[in-house]
Design a protein around this motif. Structure first.
Motif, PDB file in Angstrom:
ATOM      1  N   ILE A 136       1.191  -1.642   5.472  1.00 17.16           N
ATOM      2  CA  ILE A 136       2.101  -1.050   4.583  1.00 17.16           C
ATOM      3  C   ILE A 136       3.527  -1.460   4.758  1.00 17.16           C
ATOM      4  O   ILE A 136       4.069  -1.359   3.628  1.00 17.16           O
ATOM      5  N   PHE A 137       4.081  -1.755   6.021  1.00 20.42           N
ATOM      6  CA  PHE A 137       5.187  -2.325   5.852  1.00 20.42           C
ATOM      7  C   PHE A 137       5.246  -3.772   4.949  1.00 20.42           C
ATOM      8  O   PHE A 137       6.364  -3.749   4.305  1.00 20.42           O
ATOM      9  N   ARG A 138       4.631  -4.487   5.234  1.00 19.93           N
ATOM     10  CA  ARG A 138       4.261  -5.763   4.162  1.00 19.93           C
ATOM     11  C   ARG A 138       4.527  -5.375   2.885  1.00 19.93           C
ATOM     12  O   ARG A 138       5.437  -6.009   1.867  1.00 19.93           O
ATOM     13  N   SER A 139       3.533  -4.193   2.326  1.00 20.19           N
ATOM     14  CA  SER A 139       3.751  -3.927   0.973  1.00 20.19           C
ATOM     15  C   SER A 139       4.849  -3.210   0.627  1.00 20.19           C
ATOM     16  O   SER A 139       5.587  -3.633  -0.539  1.00 20.19           O
ATOM     17  N   GLY A 140       5.620  -2.515   1.315  1.00 20.23           N
ATOM     18  CA  GLY A 140       6.737  -1.861   1.066  1.00 20.23           C
ATOM     19  C   GLY A 140       7.939  -3.027   0.983  1.00 20.23           C
ATOM     20  O   GLY A 140       8.678  -2.673   0.128  1.00 20.23           O
ATOM     21  N   ALA A 141       7.845  -3.959   1.924  1.00 20.98           N
ATOM     22  CA  ALA A 141       9.026  -5.153   1.841  1.00 20.98           C
ATOM     23  C   ALA A 141       8.741  -5.836   0.632  1.00 20.98           C
ATOM     24  O   ALA A 141       9.705  -6.180  -0.189  1.00 20.98           O
ATOM     25  N   ALA A 142       7.601  -6.186   0.435  1.00 17.32           N
ATOM     26  CA  ALA A 142       7.457  -7.091  -0.817  1.00 17.32           C
ATOM     27  C   ALA A 142       7.671  -6.623  -2.100  1.00 17.32           C
ATOM     28  O   ALA A 142       8.121  -7.048  -3.121  1.00 17.32           O
ATOM     29  N   ARG A 160       1.969  -5.699  18.742  1.00 18.83           N
ATOM     30  CA  ARG A 160       1.860  -7.052  18.317  1.00 18.83           C
ATOM     31  C   ARG A 160       0.859  -7.185  17.031  1.00 18.83           C
ATOM     32  O   ARG A 160       1.357  -7.967  16.246  1.00 18.83           O
ATOM     33  N   ARG A 161      -0.203  -6.458  16.931  1.00 14.85           N
ATOM     34  CA  ARG A 161      -1.110  -6.526  15.767  1.00 14.85           C
ATOM     35  C   ARG A 161      -0.475  -6.067  14.620  1.00 14.85           C
ATOM     36  O   ARG A 161      -0.668  -6.539  13.262  1.00 14.85           O
ATOM     37  N   SER A 162       0.447  -5.026  14.556  1.00 17.48           N
ATOM     38  CA  SER A 162       1.028  -4.319  13.352  1.00 17.48           C
ATOM     39  C   SER A 162       2.037  -5.529  12.866  1.00 17.48           C
ATOM     40  O   SER A 162       2.219  -5.672  11.663  1.00 17.48           O
ATOM     41  N   ILE A 163       2.959  -6.200  13.914  1.00 22.29           N
ATOM     42  CA  ILE A 163       3.910  -7.085  13.305  1.00 22.29           C
ATOM     43  C   ILE A 163       3.406  -8.371  12.837  1.00 22.29           C
ATOM     44  O   ILE A 163       3.694  -8.854  11.770  1.00 22.29           O
ATOM     45  N   LYS A 164       1.859  -8.758  13.350  1.00 24.49           N
ATOM     46  CA  LYS A 164       1.287  -9.747  12.924  1.00 24.49           C
ATOM     47  C   LYS A 164       1.157  -9.585  11.419  1.00 24.49           C
ATOM     48  O   LYS A 164       1.126 -10.381  10.666  1.00 24.49           O
ATOM     49  N   VAL A 165       0.165  -8.612  11.351  1.00 28.40           N
ATOM     50  CA  VAL A 165      -0.399  -8.212  10.104  1.00 28.40           C
ATOM     51  C   VAL A 165       0.868  -8.021   8.975  1.00 28.40           C
ATOM     52  O   VAL A 165       0.638  -8.561   7.767  1.00 28.40           O
ATOM     53  N   GLY A 166       1.801  -7.641   9.324  1.00 29.23           N
ATOM     54  CA  GLY A 166       2.919  -7.384   8.292  1.00 29.23           C
ATOM     55  C   GLY A 166       3.831  -8.271   8.080  1.00 29.23           C
ATOM     56  O   GLY A 166       4.825  -8.371   7.759  1.00 29.23           O
ATOM     57  N   MET A 167       3.455  -9.655   8.904  1.00 25.27           N
ATOM     58  CA  MET A 167       4.335 -10.944   8.829  1.00 25.27           C
ATOM     59  C   MET A 167       5.682 -10.597   9.271  1.00 25.27           C
ATOM     60  O   MET A 167       6.607 -11.166   8.521  1.00 25.27           O
ATOM     61  N   GLY A 168       5.960  -9.761  10.081  1.00 30.44           N
ATOM     62  CA  GLY A 168       7.294  -9.379  10.460  1.00 30.44           C
ATOM     63  C   GLY A 168       8.097  -8.676   9.440  1.00 30.44           C
ATOM     64  O   GLY A 168       9.324  -8.399   9.847  1.00 30.44           O
ATOM     65  N   ALA A 169       7.526  -7.723   8.523  1.00 29.40           N
ATOM     66  CA  ALA A 169       8.251  -6.993   7.423  1.00 29.40           C
ATOM     67  C   ALA A 169       9.011  -6.071   8.434  1.00 29.40           C
ATOM     68  O   ALA A 169      10.072  -5.451   7.808  1.00 29.40           O
ATOM     69  N   ASN A 252      -8.713   2.227   0.831  1.00 34.13           N
ATOM     70  CA  ASN A 252      -7.976   2.481   2.174  1.00 34.13           C
ATOM     71  C   ASN A 252      -6.494   2.788   2.054  1.00 34.13           C
ATOM     72  O   ASN A 252      -5.736   2.292   1.214  1.00 34.13           O
ATOM     73  N   VAL A 253      -5.953   3.464   3.154  1.00 31.37           N
ATOM     74  CA  VAL A 253      -4.591   3.626   2.925  1.00 31.37           C
ATOM     75  C   VAL A 253      -3.689   2.471   2.616  1.00 31.37           C
ATOM     76  O   VAL A 253      -2.614   2.762   1.865  1.00 31.37           O
ATOM     77  N   ALA A 254      -3.748   1.521   3.288  1.00 28.95           N
ATOM     78  CA  ALA A 254      -2.806   0.180   3.115  1.00 28.95           C
ATOM     79  C   ALA A 254      -3.115  -0.231   1.616  1.00 28.95           C
ATOM     80  O   ALA A 254      -2.093  -0.529   1.079  1.00 28.95           O
ATOM     81  N   ALA A 255      -4.392  -0.087   1.050  1.00 31.13           N
ATOM     82  CA  ALA A 255      -4.552  -0.787  -0.311  1.00 31.13           C
ATOM     83  C   ALA A 255      -3.986   0.426  -1.257  1.00 31.13           C
ATOM     84  O   ALA A 255      -3.177  -0.095  -2.415  1.00 31.13           O
ATOM     85  N   ALA A 256      -4.215   1.646  -0.987  1.00 29.96           N
ATOM     86  CA  ALA A 256      -3.354   2.646  -1.725  1.00 29.96           C
ATOM     87  C   ALA A 256      -1.976   2.630  -1.780  1.00 29.96           C
ATOM     88  O   ALA A 256      -1.286   2.812  -2.734  1.00 29.96           O
ATOM     89  N   THR A 257      -1.304   2.081  -0.384  1.00 26.87           N
ATOM     90  CA  THR A 257       0.120   1.995  -0.566  1.00 26.87           C
ATOM     91  C   THR A 257       0.619   0.917  -1.441  1.00 26.87           C
ATOM     92  O   THR A 257       1.502   1.061  -2.251  1.00 26.87           O
TER      93      THR A 257
END
Length: 267
Positions: A136-142, A160-169, A252-257
């Motif tokens: 979700i952070f990655r989508s919001g940033a992008a 850690r997992r959240s940061i990694k998936v979000g590529m540091g967003a 899925n909530v991330a895809a919907a976001t």
């Protein structure tokens, strides 16, 4: 410049920040208690340092040192140099992205600071999966969103997992936690945002129509299982749905976001 320290004992107390990184419950308590978080991967570690987070230490195998020299030159934190086998023994997984860093958490900013100048905001209620929060952070940033607000029970964006998936967003998008869950959405409305809840409620309109013409908008998303609480669904200014093909009711909530952010960014 960082001081290079070669270690060969997995029990060395200097490696305490990196132990058992796959044990979610243990890590949540340890990281909050000690005011730290872990970044994984050369790109993500670099973004954390560039984002102003102060390193406590670095952990990496010798072959990654040259490619990380520019970051190590601008910090006084120790860099623990270990074999890849020892890194795996300490962390509990194969560290294949080059580097780990332990960094200091910062005090969360106020809502006033996070919303200063914002026009597009994501508001998350009880999204408890770290992978979803990172995505979700990655989508919001992008897609140009200005801030993220989290209900008290949301997963930690600095895990850690959240940061990694979000590529540091999470280091790029301002965020904080909401101190008041019950009146969170009316409070945002009072600040000039139109709150638009993603929900399957009977009075939901297509997301394109719900956000059309809005100046300041807050997209509201709920938990992975039950979606939004009744309180948040009913206290939102508008309710919206992403139209689906027959037989499918939701994403899925991330895809919907991602879909909702794309539509909202082009309102």
């Amino acid at each position: 410049m960082a001081h290079l320290v070669e270690l060969d004992d997995p029990a060395d107390p200097r490696l305490a920040d990196y132990r058992d990184l796959r044990d979610v419950e243990l890590r949540k308590h340890l990281e909050v208690e000690h005011g730290l978080f872990i970044a994984e991967g050369a790109k993500v570690v670099r973004r954390a340092v560039e984002g102003g987070f102060r390193p406590r230490s670095f952990l990496m195998a010798p072959r990654w040192l040259d490619g990380f020299a520019d970051v190590l030159e601008v910090t006084e934190a120790p860099c623990y140099v270990v074999s890849e086998a020892l890194a795996e023994e300490v962390t509990g997984f194969h560290v294949h992205r080059g580097a780990l860093a332990s960094l200091e958490r910062r005090a969360l900013p106020s809502i006033d600071d996070v919303l200063d100048g914002a026009r597009s905001v994501l508001v998350l209620e009880d999204v408890v999966d770290h992978t979803n929060v990172g995505a979700i952070f990655r989508s919001g940033a992008a897609l140009g969103f200005d801030a993220v607000l989290l209900a008290p029970r949301c997963a930690d964006p600095l895990y850690r997992r959240s940061i990694k998936v979000g590529m540091g967003a999470v280091f790029q998008v301002p965020w904080t936690r909401l101190p008041d869950w019950y009146d969170a959405l009316p409070t945002l409305s009072g600040r000039g945002f139109t709150t638009v809840a993603l929900t399957l409620a009977a009075d939901s309109s297509p997301i394109e129509a719900a956000v059309a013409g809005l100046d300041r908008v807050a997209l509201v998303l709920g938990s992975e299982g039950h979606g939004l609480s009744t309180r948040w669904e009913q206290s939102a200014d508008r309710r919206a749905i992403i139209p689906m093909a027959e037989g499918i009711d939701s994403l899925n909530v991330a895809a919907a976001t991602a879909v909702a952010c794309y539509v909202t960014a082009r309102r």
